[in-house]
Each structure stands twice: as structure tokens, then as C-alpha cells.
Enzyme design. Structure first.
Site, PDB file in Angstrom:
ATOM      1  CG  ASP A   9      37.065  30.507  36.793  1.00 33.86           C
ATOM      2  OD1 ASP A   9      36.637  31.435  37.494  1.00 33.86           O
ATOM      3  OD2 ASP A   9      38.190  30.508  36.254  1.00 33.86           O
ATOM      4  CG  ASP A  11      40.848  35.427  34.558  1.00 36.27           C
ATOM      5  OD1 ASP A  11      41.487  35.363  33.498  1.00 36.27           O
ATOM      6  OD2 ASP A  11      41.360  35.726  35.653  1.00 36.27           O
TER       7      ASP A  11
HETATM    8  P1  B16 Z   1      37.101  41.865  38.450  1.00 37.39           P
HETATM    9  P2  B16 Z   1      37.349  34.239  37.656  1.00 37.39           P
HETATM   10  C1  B16 Z   1      38.497  36.422  38.668  1.00 37.39           C
HETATM   11  O1  B16 Z   1      37.803  35.790  37.625  1.00 37.39           O
HETATM   12  C2  B16 Z   1      39.956  36.577  38.316  1.00 37.39           C
HETATM   13  O2  B16 Z   1      40.585  35.304  38.222  1.00 37.39           O
HETATM   14  C3  B16 Z   1      40.665  37.383  39.372  1.00 37.39           C
HETATM   15  O3  B16 Z   1      42.027  37.554  39.038  1.00 37.39           O
HETATM   16  C4  B16 Z   1      39.958  38.733  39.520  1.00 37.39           C
HETATM   17  O4  B16 Z   1      40.567  39.501  40.549  1.00 37.39           O
HETATM   18  C5  B16 Z   1      38.489  38.492  39.842  1.00 37.39           C
HETATM   19  O5  B16 Z   1      37.901  37.717  38.809  1.00 37.39           O
HETATM   20  C6  B16 Z   1      37.719  39.792  39.955  1.00 37.39           C
HETATM   21  O6  B16 Z   1      37.648  40.395  38.695  1.00 37.39           O
HETATM   22  O7  B16 Z   1      38.151  42.838  38.858  1.00 37.39           O
HETATM   23  O8  B16 Z   1      36.813  41.875  36.951  1.00 37.39           O
HETATM   24  O9  B16 Z   1      35.819  41.999  39.249  1.00 37.39           O
HETATM   25  O10 B16 Z   1      38.601  33.447  37.525  1.00 37.39           O
HETATM   26  O11 B16 Z   1      36.589  34.012  38.963  1.00 37.39           O
HETATM   27  O12 B16 Z   1      36.459  34.153  36.441  1.00 37.39           O
HETATM   28 MG    MG Z   2      39.719  31.691  36.951  1.00 37.64          MG
END
Ligand code: B16
Ligand code: MG
Length: 212
Positions: A9, A11
């Protein structure tokens, strides 16, 4: 080797963009007079942008929001978020993370990203991480976000690897559920360690070198 590939993953695992998500959502929430706390932000981990907005709007006291208005809010939030991303650089990835990824690859593991984010390519580029991975599956390639297994199955497909040979590293409960639904084991780090639902709990990123 029990596993042949590791799917990370992004974030909350490799980079800490969650603080930028929080600030960007908070700005929108304040405009709409919605109370939005760090605890609320925890519910957004691994969840898509559109689903995150729905969660935030649960506390909205105004009239029902039209689809067009929602699209505007999503664009507004993403603009704010990308301004923060623009300030990121290679120092936003720790030496421990870079070194661990390098050692895993040297040991013969294939590495992929499995992230819900549609900004994945930009984040990898800003932090000079793109070349550390053999495949990238992200929010631009899927129709269902975590806890659905789609993004991890996509990563395995891009790696041409059987799901059961893949270990997922996640900071979100939604991501641990997604990994299990994909038929993969999960190693939790950060927030996801609290629920004790993963197959491994990592205290530090480098603990991966002990599991693998
Ligand atoms: P975006 P991950 C996720 O990343 C985040 O944890 C989540 O908070 C966010 O809403 C989602 O990506 C979408 O992100 O707005 O940049 O498309 O943890 O799956 O790497
Ligand atoms: Mg994450």
C-alpha cells in the site's frame, strides 16, 4: 520462500500523505461547516476519494448534495491535496524504507504497489520511488476500492503472480480485508496493527526483513 512477491500500500506505508489528505479534507469540511476530526480521518484510510466524501458528508447539515456539486468538491479537495504533493521530494521516503525495498529485491522478491490513490504515479515520481517497483496497480485501474480485493488482484496480475504467493503490506483495516479477500496474507503496520486482524504485525518497516 513462502512468498514470491510483496504488494505495498502507498499512503501510510511507504509515504505519509495521510496528513495531506487530512488537511485538504479539513479545508473543504470547514467551508461546509462540517466538524471533521483526526478520528474521522482514520475512517478514510485506503478508501477511495469519492467514498471518503460520502463519509464526510454524513455530518453535513445542509440540503442534499447534487452529483455535480459532489464532483466540484472532489476536484477542489484534490487540487488542495496536489499542492501539498508538489512539495514532496525523495526525503519524504525514509532511508529504512528505501533500504528495505532494495534488500527485498536483492533477495529475489518482486515488488508492486497496490494503492487506492489516483495520484500514485505522481507521488512515486515526486519521491523518486518509481524504479523501486516491478508493477504499479492504483486507483486509476480499478472500479471498486478497498475493502474490495480488485487493486491487489490487479497488482498480482501485473506481476503475473498467483495471489497466494503475494504478501500485502497495509496500514488500513480496509486494506487487510482486501488482501484476505484476494487470497493473500497481510502484514499490518501503523493504524492496522490495532485490530490484530492481519497475519503479521510490523512494529517497524524493516521487520519485513525478518518475515521474508
Ligand atoms: P486519491 P492508499 C488511499 O491511499 C488513501 O489512504 C485514502 O485516504 C485516499 O482517499 C485514497 O488513497 C484515494 O486517494 O484521492 O489520491 O485518489 O492507502 O490506498 O495508498
Ligand atoms: Mg494506506
Amino acid at each position: 520462500m513462502q512468498y514470491k512477491a510483496v504488494i505495498f500500500d502507498l499512503d501510510g506505508v511507504l509515504v505519509f500523505t495521510d496528513k495531506y489528505h487530512f488537511k485538504a479534507w479539513k479545508k473543504l469540511a470547514e467551508k461546509l461547516s462540517i466538524d471533521f476530526t483526526e478520528k474521522d480521518n482514520d475512517r478514510l484510510r485506503g478508501v477511495s476519494r469519492a467514498e471518503s466524501l460520502e463519509i464526510i458528508l454524513e455530518k453535513y447539515k445542509g440540503k442534499p448534495t447534487s452529483e455535480a456539486q459532489k464532483q466540484e468538491y472532489l476536484a477542489e479537495k484534490n487540487d488542495t491535496y496536489r499542492q501539498f504533493l508538489g512539495d514532496m521530494n525523495r526525503n519524504d521516503v525514509s532511508d529504512v524504507v528505501r533500504d528495505t525495498l532494495k534488500k527485498l529485491r536483492e533477495s529475489g522478491y518482486r515488488l508492486a504497489i497496490g494503492s487506492s490513490s489516483k495520484n500514485t504515479a505522481y507521488i512515486l515520481e515526486r519521491t523518486e520511488l518509481t524504479d523501486a517497483f516491478d508493477a504499479v496497480a492504483d486507483g486509476t485501474m480499478i472500479t471498486k476500492s478497498k475493502p474490495d480485493p480488485e487493486v491487489f488482484l490487479k497488482a498480482a496480475e501485473l506481476l503475473r503472480e498467483t495471489p497466494s504467493n503475494c504478501l500485502v503490506v497495509e496500514d488500513a483495516d480496509a486494506g487487510v480485508t482486501a488482501a484476505h479477500a484476494a487470497g493473500m496474507d497481510a502484514a499490518a503496520i501503523g493504524a492496522a496493527t490495532k485490530s490484530q486482524r492481519a497475519d503479521y504485525n510490523l512494529e517497524a518497516f524493516s521487520d519485513l526483513l525478518r518475515i521474508l
